[in-house]
Design a protein around this motif. Structure first.
Motif, PDB file in Angstrom:
ATOM      1  N   ARG B 203       0.815  -1.224   0.000  1.00  0.00           N
ATOM      2  CA  ARG B 203       0.000   0.000   0.000  1.00  0.00           C
ATOM      3  C   ARG B 203       0.843   1.266   0.000  1.00  0.00           C
ATOM      4  NH1 ARG B 203      -1.850   1.349   6.277  1.00  0.00           N
ATOM      5  NH2 ARG B 203       0.260   0.925   6.874  1.00  0.00           N
ATOM      6  N   ASP B 204       2.110   1.183   0.378  1.00  0.00           N
ATOM      7  CA  ASP B 204       2.908   2.389   0.508  1.00  0.00           C
ATOM      8  C   ASP B 204       3.890   2.574  -0.649  1.00  0.00           C
ATOM      9  OD1 ASP B 204       2.205   3.698   3.049  1.00  0.00           O
ATOM     10  OD2 ASP B 204       2.758   1.756   3.911  1.00  0.00           O
ATOM     11  N   ASN B 205       4.123   3.817  -0.967  1.00  0.00           N
ATOM     12  CA  ASN B 205       5.252   4.157  -1.824  1.00  0.00           C
ATOM     13  C   ASN B 205       5.789   5.509  -1.395  1.00  0.00           C
ATOM     14  OD1 ASN B 205       2.899   5.352  -2.930  1.00  0.00           O
ATOM     15  ND2 ASN B 205       4.057   5.843  -4.763  1.00  0.00           N
ATOM     16  N   ALA B 206       7.055   5.729  -1.687  1.00  0.00           N
ATOM     17  CA  ALA B 206       7.741   6.897  -1.116  1.00  0.00           C
ATOM     18  C   ALA B 206       8.273   7.813  -2.205  1.00  0.00           C
ATOM     19  CB  ALA B 206       8.882   6.419  -0.227  1.00  0.00           C
ATOM     20  N   VAL B 207       8.494   9.064  -1.831  1.00  0.00           N
ATOM     21  CA  VAL B 207       9.150  10.039  -2.707  1.00  0.00           C
ATOM     22  C   VAL B 207      10.308  10.647  -1.930  1.00  0.00           C
ATOM     23  CG1 VAL B 207       8.929  12.335  -3.767  1.00  0.00           C
ATOM     24  CG2 VAL B 207       7.150  10.609  -4.150  1.00  0.00           C
ATOM     25  N   SER B 208      11.472  10.757  -2.579  1.00  0.00           N
ATOM     26  CA  SER B 208      12.633  11.344  -1.910  1.00  0.00           C
ATOM     27  C   SER B 208      13.466  12.184  -2.872  1.00  0.00           C
ATOM     28  CB  SER B 208      13.519  10.244  -1.322  1.00  0.00           C
ATOM     29  OG  SER B 208      14.702  10.816  -0.793  1.00  0.00           O
ATOM     30  N   TRP B 209      13.853  13.352  -2.405  1.00  0.00           N
ATOM     31  CA  TRP B 209      14.824  14.175  -3.156  1.00  0.00           C
ATOM     32  C   TRP B 209      16.119  14.245  -2.362  1.00  0.00           C
ATOM     33  CZ3 TRP B 209      16.728  17.800  -0.050  1.00  0.00           C
ATOM     34  CH2 TRP B 209      15.923  18.244   1.013  1.00  0.00           C
ATOM     35  N   LEU B 210      16.198  13.536  -1.255  1.00  0.00           N
ATOM     36  CA  LEU B 210      17.352  13.634  -0.355  1.00  0.00           C
ATOM     37  C   LEU B 210      18.616  13.151  -1.043  1.00  0.00           C
ATOM     38  CD1 LEU B 210      15.588  12.130   2.768  1.00  0.00           C
ATOM     39  CD2 LEU B 210      16.171  14.539   2.434  1.00  0.00           C
ATOM     40  N   PRO B 211      19.737  13.791  -0.740  1.00  0.00           N
ATOM     41  CA  PRO B 211      20.983  13.326  -1.337  1.00  0.00           C
ATOM     42  C   PRO B 211      21.279  11.896  -0.915  1.00  0.00           C
ATOM     43  CG  PRO B 211      21.353  15.251   0.086  1.00  0.00           C
ATOM     44  CD  PRO B 211      19.917  14.928   0.168  1.00  0.00           C
ATOM     45  N   LEU B 212      21.865  11.131  -1.827  1.00  0.00           N
ATOM     46  CA  LEU B 212      22.075   9.706  -1.547  1.00  0.00           C
ATOM     47  C   LEU B 212      23.365   9.448  -0.795  1.00  0.00           C
ATOM     48  CD1 LEU B 212      20.707   8.358  -4.904  1.00  0.00           C
ATOM     49  CD2 LEU B 212      19.635   8.208  -2.657  1.00  0.00           C
ATOM     50  N   TYR B 213      24.188  10.463  -0.602  1.00  0.00           N
ATOM     51  CA  TYR B 213      25.397  10.268   0.194  1.00  0.00           C
ATOM     52  C   TYR B 213      25.110  10.573   1.659  1.00  0.00           C
ATOM     53  CZ  TYR B 213      25.210  15.226  -0.657  1.00  0.00           C
ATOM     54  OH  TYR B 213      24.760  16.511  -0.746  1.00  0.00           O
ATOM     55  N   HIS B 214      23.868  10.939   1.962  1.00  0.00           N
ATOM     56  CA  HIS B 214      23.477  11.359   3.302  1.00  0.00           C
ATOM     57  C   HIS B 214      22.631  10.259   3.935  1.00  0.00           C
ATOM     58  CE1 HIS B 214      20.861  13.591   6.137  1.00  0.00           C
ATOM     59  NE2 HIS B 214      21.934  14.319   6.349  1.00  0.00           N
ATOM     60  N   ASP B 215      22.785  10.046   5.265  1.00  0.00           N
ATOM     61  CA  ASP B 215      22.140   8.882   5.896  1.00  0.00           C
ATOM     62  C   ASP B 215      20.618   8.812   5.685  1.00  0.00           C
ATOM     63  OD1 ASP B 215      21.744  11.054   7.549  1.00  0.00           O
ATOM     64  OD2 ASP B 215      22.605  10.151   9.348  1.00  0.00           O
ATOM     65  N   MET B 216      19.950   9.964   5.768  1.00  0.00           N
ATOM     66  CA  MET B 216      18.494   9.921   5.645  1.00  0.00           C
ATOM     67  C   MET B 216      18.073   9.487   4.240  1.00  0.00           C
ATOM     68  SD  MET B 216      15.815  12.508   7.408  1.00  0.00           S
ATOM     69  CE  MET B 216      15.752  13.945   6.397  1.00  0.00           C
TER      70      MET B 216
END
Lengths: 86, 586
Positions: B203-216
């Motif tokens: 049921r879930d899907n996510a969206v991210s713009w966070l840098p990929l070298y960063h833990d979050m």
């Protein structure tokens, strides 16, 4: 072809629209990161130029841009058919 | 609970869920990579690493801006039991020299045998590569994507084995690489997805713009989703920074339910989103808008909720959380059904008595956001300097223990000993508990966190000290709460002169060198900044004086005398008032 592109004047407009900043003394040799804008506002400013001029400045070229003139030269290289103010 | 490598291995046949990379095939053309294909892509990279002679435990540095190239390169290293070292790419304006310096410092500690980068970034990096003796080979992402012959089986990684090194952002002089293990990673991914978010790939899907070298960005939106097969849409970080409304637009378009960002991003999107856009967006399906990685400003959160009201966003979707790289990522989450909760505490008692006393009417207060509670099998306490656990509402250092805690800092036993004490991770953050809820109120280590990045004040102070007009060794840098993020304040002693010009110069130099906006400069007469008995400047005290407006008013030599005079004057005024009231009959 369009009219001559004056990056310094455009920069003043961009700084005002993006960061509510007036820069009457801006010169080609002004160091962009010394204007007191934070990194997010600077990138928004770059995006403003990209949208206005229909160019895309490759990310890795950004790190070499220090002054307003550097920005002008980078854009001029990407738009070889356009005229630029000195 | 499942580790990233076995989870990826189990993705065979998972064709419907996976990662979508916005604009990766060209303007407006997205690239979808199913988890099945992601597994194959990782295997192919692992084969190339093996062919390059890399062996279990060898480090692989990655400087790759594009998610579609970075993620397979990273997962491929994990697949082969190598230790990837993700690094931020050189994308900020005019910072090439500082970037190279940081890169060389980090990699001379991590000592990777291979550097993975793209053709284009590689052209920028070549001069740094020569300064990193351990690098035997630079491999481009294009080369890694080529056919590699037979595909290797997944390495049988142990829980206590180092999975990757997370270098903490901002610290350039002595970078520390957090050793995230396969076990801490599995524990934290489970805590985030199953407990904190109760997420389900169905049921879930996510969206991210966070840098990929960063833990979050890397753990929260790459590894945790791989473990539990949750589809993610990735917006290139730079696209978000240039046009922050793309974040909400993408959530709307993909009917996403999960997204995370630091405080500044919520402020930015609130500022940029136009009413007609918000009216068009449907954010009613969003279950979790996580907020962490920098101090959470309750005003920013409320402004975001108010602005997004017309989109149908539920107030309880806002999910403040707390964590850090040394905890792998997450330490605590606000429960899903709970709206934003803040605690108003007496400012004076906070600073003077180190107590978070609920505010009574009319007193100056601090508003602190609840960051929720920790996860099953983990423990959060607040401790004093000696490691004694403090009771509710007592201010101390937030400490954390449990299976998510990382194994320490790479080849740095001294820093490891200082931060990981007696089984507890010492966060360096000040805060307090109320029951099982964690409240984060400040930093102990004077790290400045602005727009999600850490800055060490010392480097900035050194720079300011060099500016003519500033009394050498007197500059102090700290933050004050700002609208969007913390704001930088510089205080320094200077002789009378053109204060305006000197202030402008300080702003310009710091901005140029660190790309940091200085929001205020407090120039004070020589000898007025607080110092310890040994003559060391006191950053915390300077900040306190700045915030309560007493900075520069008292000279150190005469401070006692002045305090007495002030006290007398105040009591005289009080007496006078009393007399006047009596006279007026009230």
């Amino acid at each position: 072809m369009g009219e001559r592109i004056d990056v310094v004047e455009m920069f003043k407009q961009a700084a005002f629209e993006v960061d509510n900043r007036r820069l009457p003394d801006l010169k080609p040799q002004t160091v962009i990161t010394a204007l007191g804008m934070d990194s997010v506002a600077i990138m928004e400013l770059v995006a403003w130029f990209e949208e206005k001029l229909g160019v895309r400045i490759p990310d890795e070229q950004l790190s070499k841009i220090r002054t307003v003139k550097d920005l002008r030269d980078t854009i001029a290289r990407l738009l070889p058919d356009r005229q630029f103010a000195a | 609970m499942i580790g990233v490598v076995p989870a990826l291995n189990a993705c065979e046949g998972e064709h419907s869920r996976g990662f979508t990379f916005l604009g990766a095939k060209g303007p407006g053309e997205d690239l979808f990579v199913s988890f099945h294909d992601l597994r194959l892509a990782a295997q192919r990279r692992a084969a190339h690493y093996a062919a390059a002679g890399l062996e279990r435990g060898d480090r692989v540095a990655l400087v790759v801006p594009e998610g579609e190239h970075f993620i397979p390169g990273f997962l491929g290293a994990l697949w082969g039991g190598l230790i990837p070292v993700p690094l931020y790419p050189p994308v900020s304006l005019g910072k090439l020299d500082a970037f190279m310096e940081a890169l060389v410092n980090i990699l001379n500690i991590a000592r990777p045998r291979v550097l993975v980068t793209t053709e284009r970034v590689g052209k920028v990096l070549w001069s740094a590569v020569g300064r990193i003796a351990s690098i035997e080979k630079v491999i481009t992402t294009d080369e890694l994507a080529n056919d590699a012959g037979s595909l290797p089986a997944a390495a049988d990684v142990r829980d206590d084995e180092v999975a990757f090194l997370q270098f903490t952002s901002g610290s350039t002089a002595l970078p520390k690489g957090v050793m995230v293990t396969h076990g801490s990673l599995a524990a934290n991914c489970h805590a985030i997805i199953r407990e904190g978010l109760e997420a389900d790939g169905e049921r879930d899907n996510a969206v991210s713009w966070l840098p990929l070298y960063h833990d979050m960005g890397l753990i929260g939106f790459v590894m945790a989703p791989v473990c539990y097969r949750i589809s993610v849409v990735f917006i290139p970080t730079m696209s978000f920074i240039k046009n922050s409304t793309l974040w909400m637009e993408t959530i709307h378009k993909h009917r996403a339910t999960l997204s995370f960002a630091p405080n500044f991003a919520y402020a930015l999107v609130t500022k940029r989103a136009r009413p007609e856009q918000i009216a068009r967006w449907d954010l009613s399906q969003m279950r979790a808008f996580g907020c962490g990685a920098e101090p959470i400003n309750p005003d920013t959160m409320r402004a975001f909720l108010a602005a997004m009201g017309p989109s149908g966003l539920k107030p309880q979707a806002l999910l403040p959380c707390y964590g850090m790289a040394e905890a792998t990522l997450a330490i605590s989450f606000v429960p899903l059904d709970e709206p934003l909760q803040t605690d108003r505490i007496d400012a004076e008692r906070y600073h003077a008595d180190h107590e978070a006393a609920p505010v009574s009417n009319g007193t100056a207060f601090l508003e602190v956001v609840s960051c929720g509670r920790t996860f099953v099998g983990h423990e959060v306490t607040v401790q004093d300097d000696e490691g004694r656990i403090l009771s509710d509402r007592r201010i101390g250092e937030i400490c954390f223990r449990g299976p998510s805690v990382a194994a320490g800092y790479w080849e740095n036993p001294e820093a490891t000993k200082a931060t990981f004490r007696g089984g507890w991770l010492r966060s360096g953050d000040l805060g307090y508990m109320i029951g099982d809820r964690v409240f984060v109120s400040g930093r102990i280590k004077d790290i400045l966190i602005v727009n999600g990045r850490n800055y060490h004040p010392q480097g900035i102070e050194w720079l300011v000290d060099e500016i003519p007009g500033v009394r050498k060794g007197t500059s102090v840098v700290f933050t004050r709460p700002g609208a969007a993020s913390e704001e930088i304040v510089v205080a320094a002693e200077a002789r009378a002169g053109d204060a305006g010009a000197l202030k402008a110069q300080i702003v310009a130099r710091v901005s140029e060198e660190f790309q940091l906006a200085v929001s205020d400069v407090a120039l004070v007469p020589p000898g007025t900044l607080p110092k310890t008995s040994s003559g060391k400047l006191q950053r915390r005290k300077t900040r306190e004086q700045y915030l309560n407006g007493s900075i520069g008013r008292t000279s150190r030599a005469g401070s006692t005398r002045l305090a007495v005079a002030k006290h007398l004057a105040l009591s005289l005024v009080g007496r006078a008032r009393h007399e006047v009231r009596k006279l007026l009959g009230g």
